[in-house]
Design a protein around this motif. Structure first.
Motif, PDB file in Angstrom:
ATOM      1  N   UNK A  63       0.833  -1.200   0.000  1.00 51.45           N
ATOM      2  CA  UNK A  63       0.000   0.000   0.000  1.00 51.45           C
ATOM      3  C   UNK A  63       0.873   1.259   0.000  1.00 51.45           C
ATOM      4  N   UNK A  64       1.764   1.331  -0.985  1.00 53.20           N
ATOM      5  CA  UNK A  64       2.669   2.461  -1.113  1.00 53.20           C
ATOM      6  C   UNK A  64       2.577   3.011  -2.545  1.00 53.20           C
ATOM      7  N   UNK A  65       3.182   4.150  -2.762  1.00 51.53           N
ATOM      8  CA  UNK A  65       3.141   4.781  -4.080  1.00 51.53           C
ATOM      9  C   UNK A  65       4.002   4.005  -5.081  1.00 51.53           C
ATOM     10  N   UNK A  66       3.787   4.300  -6.356  1.00 47.59           N
ATOM     11  CA  UNK A  66       4.573   3.650  -7.406  1.00 47.59           C
ATOM     12  C   UNK A  66       6.050   4.003  -7.275  1.00 47.59           C
ATOM     13  N   UNK A  67       6.363   5.256  -6.927  1.00 51.20           N
ATOM     14  CA  UNK A  67       7.766   5.666  -6.784  1.00 51.20           C
ATOM     15  C   UNK A  67       8.429   4.963  -5.598  1.00 51.20           C
ATOM     16  N   UNK A  68       7.705   4.789  -4.516  1.00 49.53           N
ATOM     17  CA  UNK A  68       8.255   4.060  -3.365  1.00 49.53           C
ATOM     18  C   UNK A  68       8.518   2.603  -3.735  1.00 49.53           C
ATOM     19  N   UNK A  69       7.609   2.014  -4.513  1.00 46.61           N
ATOM     20  CA  UNK A  69       7.811   0.638  -4.963  1.00 46.61           C
ATOM     21  C   UNK A  69       9.024   0.547  -5.882  1.00 46.61           C
ATOM     22  N   UNK A  70       9.238   1.575  -6.680  1.00 43.87           N
ATOM     23  CA  UNK A  70      10.390   1.610  -7.575  1.00 43.87           C
ATOM     24  C   UNK A  70      11.694   1.631  -6.777  1.00 43.87           C
ATOM     25  N   UNK A  71      11.703   2.355  -5.680  1.00 43.61           N
ATOM     26  CA  UNK A  71      12.891   2.404  -4.816  1.00 43.61           C
ATOM     27  C   UNK A  71      13.198   1.006  -4.269  1.00 43.61           C
ATOM     28  N   UNK A  72      12.177   0.271  -3.892  1.00 46.79           N
ATOM     29  CA  UNK A  72      12.378  -1.098  -3.391  1.00 46.79           C
ATOM     30  C   UNK A  72      12.992  -1.970  -4.480  1.00 46.79           C
ATOM     31  N   UNK A  73      12.515  -1.814  -5.719  1.00 44.55           N
ATOM     32  CA  UNK A  73      13.064  -2.611  -6.822  1.00 44.55           C
ATOM     33  C   UNK A  73      14.535  -2.293  -7.025  1.00 44.55           C
ATOM     34  N   UNK A  74      14.879  -1.018  -6.999  1.00 43.01           N
ATOM     35  CA  UNK A  74      16.292  -0.642  -7.157  1.00 43.01           C
ATOM     36  C   UNK A  74      17.138  -1.242  -6.038  1.00 43.01           C
ATOM     37  N   UNK A  75      16.626  -1.196  -4.806  1.00 44.19           N
ATOM     38  CA  UNK A  75      17.365  -1.762  -3.668  1.00 44.19           C
ATOM     39  C   UNK A  75      17.577  -3.259  -3.848  1.00 44.19           C
ATOM     40  N   UNK A  76      16.541  -3.951  -4.270  1.00 42.21           N
ATOM     41  CA  UNK A  76      16.649  -5.392  -4.499  1.00 42.21           C
ATOM     42  C   UNK A  76      17.586  -5.697  -5.656  1.00 42.21           C
ATOM     43  N   UNK A  77      17.558  -4.836  -6.661  1.00 39.56           N
ATOM     44  CA  UNK A  77      18.380  -5.030  -7.847  1.00 39.56           C
ATOM     45  C   UNK A  77      19.854  -4.813  -7.548  1.00 39.56           C
ATOM     46  N   UNK A  78      20.154  -3.796  -6.722  1.00 38.93           N
ATOM     47  CA  UNK A  78      21.542  -3.401  -6.476  1.00 38.93           C
ATOM     48  C   UNK A  78      22.233  -4.348  -5.499  1.00 38.93           C
ATOM     49  N   UNK A  79      21.610  -4.561  -4.334  1.00 37.59           N
ATOM     50  CA  UNK A  79      22.311  -5.361  -3.315  1.00 37.59           C
ATOM     51  C   UNK A  79      21.429  -6.396  -2.626  1.00 37.59           C
ATOM     52  N   UNK A  80      20.192  -6.573  -3.109  1.00 36.52           N
ATOM     53  CA  UNK A  80      19.316  -7.580  -2.519  1.00 36.52           C
ATOM     54  C   UNK A  80      18.838  -7.231  -1.129  1.00 36.52           C
ATOM     55  N   UNK A  81      18.958  -5.945  -0.752  1.00 38.87           N
ATOM     56  CA  UNK A  81      18.547  -5.510   0.576  1.00 38.87           C
ATOM     57  C   UNK A  81      17.439  -4.463   0.457  1.00 38.87           C
ATOM     58  N   UNK A  82      16.457  -4.532   1.352  1.00 37.07           N
ATOM     59  CA  UNK A  82      15.376  -3.559   1.397  1.00 37.07           C
ATOM     60  C   UNK A  82      15.215  -3.095   2.833  1.00 37.07           C
ATOM     61  N   UNK A  83      15.347  -1.796   3.056  1.00 33.70           N
ATOM     62  CA  UNK A  83      15.309  -1.242   4.406  1.00 33.70           C
ATOM     63  C   UNK A  83      13.871  -0.910   4.820  1.00 33.70           C
TER      64      UNK A  83
END
Length: 338
Positions: free
Chosen positions: A24-44
């Motif tokens: 239940x977050x915005x599309x841009x917030x979801x995009x940040x999660x994808x980048x985090x997962x893509x870069x180092x497999x970590x999501x804060x």
């Protein structure tokens, strides 16, 4: 290759929508999660367990981004980010700088820095998602080394920009800061920026000539950033800025015009983009080229006032580039010196 790009964009959008709905977050917030997962497999995030993060990271690996070159990766980035911004209905100041504009900025920066033999230090003082900077460095990096610094005061935009930096395997210095109040000075030969337009929320600012203080009116942030660009530059350095087409028609324009007539700055060019580039006429922008005074800088003769042609008009583009090159040759002080 376009089909592969389209397939990757669609896969990215599907994952983004899944994350957005699940958390239940915005599309841009979801995009940040994808980048985090893509870069180092970590999501804060505390509301996501390690198993879910690992699942998302596995999906991102299927994007197979290694099959794309930098320009294609940037195209994917643009399509995904623009779609996310549209979904979130973000205001105009958050929109990315389109390639039709960014490539021209890159061309101008390349001309300005062509005499500079050392690594060229460029600062983007309104970094946003980093697309303008990425376009400019793409134009430049074929034949020279660039050290780029980006300044942005929106943490969401800066996080997206960090994702782009990693996606393109770049090494940018990204600073989370308000450029208006930033005091740190680093070597900078060229400043670029697609300046945000509107009011700066603080009247209590010092050291700016474009705003003399007004108890009733807030200062324009784009006016302040224009003057800040000159403060950031080394002597003889040049600023290439995207500014609103109505820049000199506002009630605060007189103070800006007075500053432009001081000994600190040379107004070298104002270039207009085709109106067709802007769906909303109010969003029309011009290129403003300013130069900081120094040992080599002189007032260009004449100040270049020109219309940038449509990218699709080959003949008009060739004519404009030829005229632009000749103007540079007639004004050698414009080029930043080593």
């Amino acid at each position: 290759m376009y089909e592969k790009i389209e397939t990757t964009v669609q896969a990215w959008q599907v994952l983004r929508d899944e994350i957005s709905q699940q958390l239940d977050i915005s599309a841009m917030e979801a995009l940040i999660i994808i980048f985090s997962a893509l870069i180092d497999g970590q999501v804060d995030r505390d509301d996501v367990d390690s198993e879910q993060i690992a699942q998302w990271a596995t999906v991102t690996k299927k994007f197979n981004l290694t099959q794309f070159n930098s320009a294609q990766k940037r195209q994917i980035f643009q399509l995904v980010v623009v779609g996310s911004m549209m979904d979130d209905k973000l205001q105009a100041n958050y929109q990315i700088t389109p390639d039709a504009i960014g490539m021209w900025i890159g061309f101008m920066v390349k001309e300005l820095g062509s005499n500079y033999k050392l690594p060229l230090h460029i600062t983007d003082l309104g970094f946003g998602t980093g697309n303008l900077a990425a376009t400019v460095t793409q134009v430049l990096e074929d034949d020279r080394q660039v050290e780029l610094r980006g300044i942005e005061n929106d943490d969401t935009m800066l996080t997206i920009a960090n994702g782009l930096m990693n996606l393109l395997d770049e090494q940018w210095q990204l600073d989370f800061a308000d450029a208006i109040t930033l005091e740190e000075k680093v070597p900078t030969q060229i400043v670029i920026g697609d300046l945000p337009v509107g009011y700066y929320p603080n009247r209590d600012i010092e050291g700016y000539q474009v705003y003399q203080g007004d108890e009733e009116k807030l200062p324009y942030v784009h006016h302040l950033l224009i003057e800040k660009a000159l403060k950031m530059l080394d002597d003889d350095g040049v600023a290439v800025l995207l500014v609103p087409a109505q820049l000199f028609k506002s009630e605060q324009a007189p103070a800006l015009l007075n500053w432009l007539q001081t000994d600190d700055v040379y107004l070298q060019a104002i270039l207009q983009f085709p109106k067709e580039l802007f769906a909303n006429p109010a969003a029309n922008k011009h290129v403003l080229i300013l130069q900081k005074s120094g040992q080599h800088a002189t007032q260009a003769e004449p100040v270049l006032l020109a219309q940038i042609p449509q990218l699709t008009d080959k003949e008009a583009n060739e004519k404009f580039i030829a005229e632009f090159d000749q103007w540079f040759k007639n004004n050698p002080g414009l080029k930043v010196q080593a």
